[in-house]
Design a protein around this motif. Structure first.
Motif, PDB file in Angstrom:
ATOM      1  N   GLN A   7      -2.835  41.283 -14.153  1.00 63.58           N
ATOM      2  CA  GLN A   7      -2.233  39.943 -14.168  1.00 63.58           C
ATOM      3  C   GLN A   7      -1.426  39.707 -15.435  1.00 63.58           C
ATOM      4  O   GLN A   7      -0.368  39.058 -15.394  1.00 63.58           O
ATOM      5  CB  GLN A   7      -3.313  38.874 -14.026  1.00 63.58           C
ATOM      6  N   ILE A  10       1.885  41.419 -14.868  1.00 68.56           N
ATOM      7  CA  ILE A  10       2.700  40.656 -13.924  1.00 68.56           C
ATOM      8  C   ILE A  10       3.333  39.455 -14.613  1.00 68.56           C
ATOM      9  O   ILE A  10       4.527  39.166 -14.441  1.00 68.56           O
ATOM     10  CB  ILE A  10       1.844  40.223 -12.718  1.00 68.56           C
ATOM     11  N   ASP A 115       5.122  35.000  -6.592  1.00 69.02           N
ATOM     12  CA  ASP A 115       4.666  36.336  -6.920  1.00 69.02           C
ATOM     13  C   ASP A 115       4.217  37.002  -5.618  1.00 69.02           C
ATOM     14  O   ASP A 115       3.538  36.372  -4.798  1.00 69.02           O
ATOM     15  CB  ASP A 115       3.513  36.207  -7.927  1.00 69.02           C
ATOM     16  N   HIS A 117       1.931  38.849  -5.053  1.00 71.33           N
ATOM     17  CA  HIS A 117       0.473  38.857  -4.934  1.00 71.33           C
ATOM     18  C   HIS A 117      -0.096  37.495  -4.532  1.00 71.33           C
ATOM     19  O   HIS A 117      -1.302  37.376  -4.296  1.00 71.33           O
ATOM     20  CB  HIS A 117      -0.150  39.306  -6.262  1.00 71.33           C
ATOM     21  N   HIS A 118       0.758  36.477  -4.473  1.00 75.02           N
ATOM     22  CA  HIS A 118       0.314  35.133  -4.109  1.00 75.02           C
ATOM     23  C   HIS A 118       1.355  34.502  -3.179  1.00 75.02           C
ATOM     24  O   HIS A 118       1.945  33.466  -3.480  1.00 75.02           O
ATOM     25  CB  HIS A 118       0.103  34.259  -5.358  1.00 75.02           C
ATOM     26  N   MET A 140       4.992  46.974 -10.028  1.00 78.98           N
ATOM     27  CA  MET A 140       3.734  46.676  -9.350  1.00 78.98           C
ATOM     28  C   MET A 140       2.585  47.483  -9.948  1.00 78.98           C
ATOM     29  O   MET A 140       2.590  48.714  -9.896  1.00 78.98           O
ATOM     30  CB  MET A 140       3.859  47.003  -7.846  1.00 78.98           C
ATOM     31  N   ASP A 142      -0.441  47.890  -8.833  1.00 75.57           N
ATOM     32  CA  ASP A 142      -1.264  48.533  -7.806  1.00 75.57           C
ATOM     33  C   ASP A 142      -0.429  48.642  -6.538  1.00 75.57           C
ATOM     34  O   ASP A 142      -0.213  47.645  -5.844  1.00 75.57           O
ATOM     35  CB  ASP A 142      -2.532  47.697  -7.577  1.00 75.57           C
ATOM     36  N   LEU A 145      -2.227  47.630  -3.206  1.00 76.64           N
ATOM     37  CA  LEU A 145      -2.317  46.181  -3.067  1.00 76.64           C
ATOM     38  C   LEU A 145      -0.962  45.592  -2.698  1.00 76.64           C
ATOM     39  O   LEU A 145      -0.862  44.703  -1.838  1.00 76.64           O
ATOM     40  CB  LEU A 145      -2.821  45.571  -4.375  1.00 76.64           C
ATOM     41  N   PHE A 146       0.092  46.085  -3.308  1.00 79.10           N
ATOM     42  CA  PHE A 146       1.440  45.639  -2.981  1.00 79.10           C
ATOM     43  C   PHE A 146       1.721  45.852  -1.496  1.00 79.10           C
ATOM     44  O   PHE A 146       2.243  44.963  -0.811  1.00 79.10           O
ATOM     45  CB  PHE A 146       2.457  46.398  -3.832  1.00 79.10           C
ATOM     46  N   HIS A 149       0.158  43.253   0.717  1.00 81.99           N
ATOM     47  CA  HIS A 149       0.871  41.974   0.716  1.00 81.99           C
ATOM     48  C   HIS A 149       2.175  42.058   1.518  1.00 81.99           C
ATOM     49  O   HIS A 149       2.540  41.108   2.217  1.00 81.99           O
ATOM     50  CB  HIS A 149       1.137  41.526  -0.714  1.00 81.99           C
TER      51      HIS A 149
END
Length: 268
Positions: A7, A10, A115, A117-118, A140, A142, A145-146, A149
């Protein structure tokens, strides 16, 4: 040096992108964009990604571009017949530029500040095509994880289309006295720590906020897509460069390197 949390990286990267936005205004490239986007057939997509998008089929489809920068590629998607286009980026400063371009254009994309991620709930399961282009993956922390999303934005049967720099190119330093000598590991885990402004399109380097560039192998990208419920349909590597002019020196080598790739994957 202690590495930042995901985080923290980011947040730093968002700040660095916002700070860099002004460096891409009041340039010849920007002035040319402002003139060009008034054309209904405007496109800044090169022949490689244009052909792939035509093959996947964008006409009459709802498309999202993730990490869309100043929106020039979002506006380009209308030339391929997209029904609707949404561009998502975390940089408010670049989205302001995107809106400026859209006001000149006859087309009306929607731009969302978020973002990856959100992502807002209203973007989930909404799109036929998700587009990811040059210079996204390295920001990114991860990649798996990207990819989850990215997959969340697609309808069942929707397709991710990606056109990115080849990860093998990251082992080279284009500024080195011998730029063809590997300078870092392909399997590097810690991000590169950058202390200069984020610039592209031939602009000179200038000091700027700290940002973090992450290296991901091709295997981690493909595995991340599969784990996200995406079925790989196409993966092709190319010998041409699709990033800053500095990397053109890696083209046309006697033993040619892979410089970029395209990938498509469908949500099951």
């Amino acid at each position: 040096m202690d590495m930042p949390s995901a985080q923290e990286a980011i947040t730093s990267n968002k700040h660095a992108w916002d700070e860099s936005a002004q460096l891409h205004k009041d340039t010849d490239n920007w002035k040319n964009l402002l003139r060009s986007v008034a054309d209904p057939g405007f496109s800044r997509l090169d022949s490689t990604i244009t052909a792939l998008l035509q093959d996947v089929g964008v006409a009459g489809k709802d498309v999202v571009q993730l990490c869309c920068n100043n929106g020039r590629e979002c506006l380009s998607l209308f030339s391929l017949g997209a029904r609707s286009v949404v561009g998502v980026d975390q940089s408010r400063a670049f989205l302001q530029q995107a809106q400026e371009l859209a006001e000149v254009s006859p087309h009306s994309p929607e731009f969302v500040e978020a973002d990856i991620h959100h992502l807002p709930e209203r973007l989930h399961g909404r799109f036929d095509v998700a587009l990811v282009t040059i210079g996204v993956l390295g920001w990114m922390p991860d990649v798996a994880l990207f990819m989850r999303h990215v997959a969340s934005t697609l309808k069942p049967g929707g397709t991710l289309v990606m056109y990115e720099t080849h990860p093998f190119l990251e082992v080279f330093d284009p500024h080195a006295s011998n730029p063809l000598l590997p300078a870092s590991s392909y399997f590097q885990c810690d991000p590169f720590v950058l202390q200069e402004s984020i610039v592209y399109e031939g602009l000179s380097e200038v000091a700027g906020p700290t940002s973090y560039w992450f290296v991901h192998t091709m295997g981690s990208l493909v595995s991340g897509a599969i784990a996200a419920g995406l079925q790989i349909g196409h993966l092709q590597e190319y010998p041409h460069s699709n990033r800053e002019e500095l990397y053109d020196q890696y083209e046309h080598q006697p033993a040619q390197l892979p410089l970029c790739f395209t990938l498509t994957a469908t949500k099951r």
